[in-house]
Design a protein around this motif. Structure first.
Motif, short mmCIF file in Angstrom:
data_model
loop_
_atom_site.label_atom_id
_atom_site.label_comp_id
_atom_site.label_asym_id
_atom_site.label_seq_id
_atom_site.Cartn_x
_atom_site.Cartn_y
_atom_site.Cartn_z
N LEU A 89 0.85 -1.12 0.11
CA LEU A 89 0.08 0.05 -0.03
C LEU A 89 0.89 1.09 -0.03
O LEU A 89 2.08 1.20 0.38
CB LEU A 89 -0.98 0.23 1.21
N SER A 91 0.56 5.35 1.14
CA SER A 91 -0.20 6.30 1.72
C SER A 91 0.44 7.72 1.80
O SER A 91 1.80 7.72 1.72
CB SER A 91 -0.48 6.04 3.13
N THR A 93 0.72 11.79 3.57
CA THR A 93 0.19 12.55 4.39
C THR A 93 0.99 13.93 4.46
O THR A 93 2.06 13.95 3.89
CB THR A 93 0.47 12.21 5.99
#
Length: 103
Positions: A89, A91, A93
């Motif tokens: 995965l 991600s 931020t």
């Protein structure tokens, strides 16, 4: 103290793919990253743990890097080219850094 906006990208991928991923990130202009072992977790396939596994085949790692926003798209395209066909995965931020010249 002044801070500067940046993007933190975390990529969890099979340990055997780590070198391919980090080589790809370097070619995409990423100037630094950190690799951490992942001990276990849960996902679409259910719970899993590194405990009791023999060899590197079942392990996972987390590759973390911080980049300026203008470098994010190149990083994501490079990372997705590796992660797309494997377990993992990606991600992103928002974060703030103190020494912007390092990114």
């Amino acid at each position: 103290m002044q801070t500067h906006p940046a993007k933190r990208v975390e990529i969890v991928i099979e340990e055997v793919m780590q070198r391919r991923l980090t080589d790809t990130l370097l070619k995409a202009g990423v100037t630094g990253f950190t690799v951490l072992p992942v001990r276990g977790g849960s996902g679409r396939s259910g719970l899993w743990s590194r405990a009791g596994q023999v060899g590197r085949a079942g392990g996972m790692v987390a590759v973390m890097c911080i980049v300026r926003a203008d470098r994010l798209d190149a990083l994501l395209e490079a990372a997705f080219a590796v992660v797309e066909t494997h377990i993992g995965l990606v991600s992103v931020t928002d974060c703030d850094v103190v020494r912007a010249d390092r990114f």
